[in-house]
Design an enzyme around this catalytic site. Structure first.
Site, mmCIF file in Angstrom:
data_model
loop_
_atom_site.group_PDB
_atom_site.id
_atom_site.type_symbol
_atom_site.label_atom_id
_atom_site.label_comp_id
_atom_site.label_asym_id
_atom_site.label_seq_id
_atom_site.Cartn_x
_atom_site.Cartn_y
_atom_site.Cartn_z
ATOM 1 C CE1 TYR A 191 -3.222 -2.445 5.508
ATOM 2 C CE2 TYR A 191 -3.438 -0.100 5.037
ATOM 3 C CZ TYR A 191 -3.283 -1.405 4.596
ATOM 4 O OH TYR A 191 -3.210 -1.677 3.251
ATOM 5 N NE ARG A 217 -6.145 8.467 2.591
ATOM 6 C CZ ARG A 217 -5.803 9.447 3.435
ATOM 7 N NH1 ARG A 217 -5.358 10.607 2.970
ATOM 8 N NH2 ARG A 217 -5.889 9.252 4.741
ATOM 9 C CB THR A 260 -0.910 0.012 1.253
ATOM 10 O OG1 THR A 260 -1.580 1.264 1.358
ATOM 11 C CG2 THR A 260 -0.094 -0.198 2.527
ATOM 12 C CG ASP A 261 -1.161 4.921 -1.032
ATOM 13 O OD1 ASP A 261 -1.733 4.265 -0.140
ATOM 14 O OD2 ASP A 261 -1.761 5.783 -1.722
ATOM 15 C CD GLU A 262 -3.531 3.628 4.322
ATOM 16 O OE1 GLU A 262 -3.387 3.763 5.545
ATOM 17 O OE2 GLU A 262 -4.590 3.283 3.786
ATOM 18 C CE LYS A 282 0.241 -4.714 2.974
ATOM 19 N NZ LYS A 282 0.058 -6.099 2.432
#
Length: 360
Positions: free
Chosen positions: A162, A226, A136-138, A166
């Site tokens: 989260y 986003r 993910t980009d997070e 990741k």
């Protein structure tokens, strides 16, 4: 054959349907689908494959090393495409332990099993094998309004349980290549949307609530930004990375669609006003600002030039075309929505949004 983990979830299921529908990219290559069928796993999404011999489903846990070893020994896949993950930020705030177990321990277990499997292959099979990790980009943290978009070289700065889980899994994947020589690939994608998404995520939650005449909860001022990626575009990008990506490389996958959350909600309302008008007036009347979630990142943006430059991929959908297809799919498939809204899901929505005060 390829092994797909988490193939009954939103992106994984769309990937399998897309893979088996293709005629040119994979020649009908079979898929072994390993999924635990937690709350967000839904085999009904794959109902069209129920009697398709190209789809082999196994219900099981990626943390179960003995099971993973047996599957790899029995089916000898040429690649592992690893989608399985806990992925909802709000759930990670309420219960981070599940995220550490699935995203960190589960990825570690898969990597160790893949390492042993890779070692059992002959030289040609070893050269062709790939472990593709979907991330993910997070993991990159939050951007200011004028900061450049996330490139693959951006330092990791995860801000939620989260994204931290990741980020840890990404680092494990990298280490297993550099230490053990496992041929790995990692993709970091932006926010996915489209058909068959579990209705806890923003877009399907807004569609489902609006159709039911329920409030449309928007965190804070709604100006968090986003980048939005239509799920079938993401699937196409994953196929390209699996086929032609360079082992050990990371590829950012984005939709080139930066939108604020409030603009997303207004777009959904406008489409519902057009396609399913309410006698009570515009669906936008239901928008309700609620207190923000802890540590809410302000902006994500993906620089997807590397995958376009090296692999020739660029999204086919604009946001306008993708969101219209998405809203129409939910309108056309009310039974799917009803079936996934189990008691556990309703309890979750009540726990997460029922305790949030309405913003002034």
């Amino acid at each position: 054959m390829i092994l797909v983990t988490g193939g009954a979830g939103f992106i994984g299921a769309n990937f399998i349907l897309d893979w088996l529908a293709g005629e040119d990219s994979n020649d009908g290559e079979a898929i072994l689908n390993l999924d635990l069928l937690t709350y967000a796993g839904n085999l009904e999404t794959l109902a069209s494959l129920r009697n398709d011999p190209r789809h082999v489903f196994v219900q099981g846990d990626i943390c179960d090393r003995a099971l993973v070893d047996r599957l790899l020994a029995s089916y000898r896949p040429r690649a592992i495409v690893h989608f399985a993950a806990e992925s909802h930020v709000d759930r990670s705030i309420h219960g981070p332990g599940d995220f550490v177990r699935t995203n960190v321990e589960g990825t570690f277990t898969l990597l160790e099993a893949a390492r042993a499997h890779h070692a059992s292959l002959d030289a040609a099979e070893q050269a062709a094998f790939r472990f593709l990790h979907i991330s993910t980009d997070e993991v990159y943290g939050s951007l200011g309004a004028d900061d450049p978009a996330f490139a693959e070289t951006k330092a990791y700065e995860p801000n939620s349980p989260y994204s931290a889980s990741k980020a840890a899994s990404d680092h494990l994947v990298r280490a297993w290549h550099h230490t053990y020589g496992l041929p790995v690939l990692t993709t970091n994608c932006s926010n996915n949307y489209g058909p068959r998404q579990f209705p806890e995520k923003l877009i399907p939650l807004m569609i489902v609530n609006a159709l039911a005449g329920k409030p449309l909860p928007v965190y804070g001022d709604g100006l968090n930004v986003r980048d939005w990626l239509y799920v079938t575009d993401h699937c196409a990008a994953i196929r390209e990375v699996l086929a032609r990506g360079t082992p050990s490389e990371n590829y950012n996958i984005g939709g080139w669609n930066e939108k604020t959350n409030i603009d997303i909600v207004r777009s959904v309302c406008a489409l519902l006003d057009e396609l399913r008008p309410s006698a009570d007036g515009s669906h936008a009347r239901l928008i309700t600002h609620v207190s923000d979630r802890p540590g809410h990142d302000r902006r994500y943006a993906i620089d997807a030039r590397k995958i376009e430059r090296e692999l020739g991929w660029r999204p086919a959908e604009t946001f306008d075309s993708g969101i219209r297809k998405t809203v129409q799919w939910y309108l056309d498939n009310p039974q799917w929505v009803t079936d996934v809204q189990s008691g556990a899901y309703r309890d979750w929505v009540a726990a997460n949004y029922g305790t949030r005060r309405q913003a002034a």
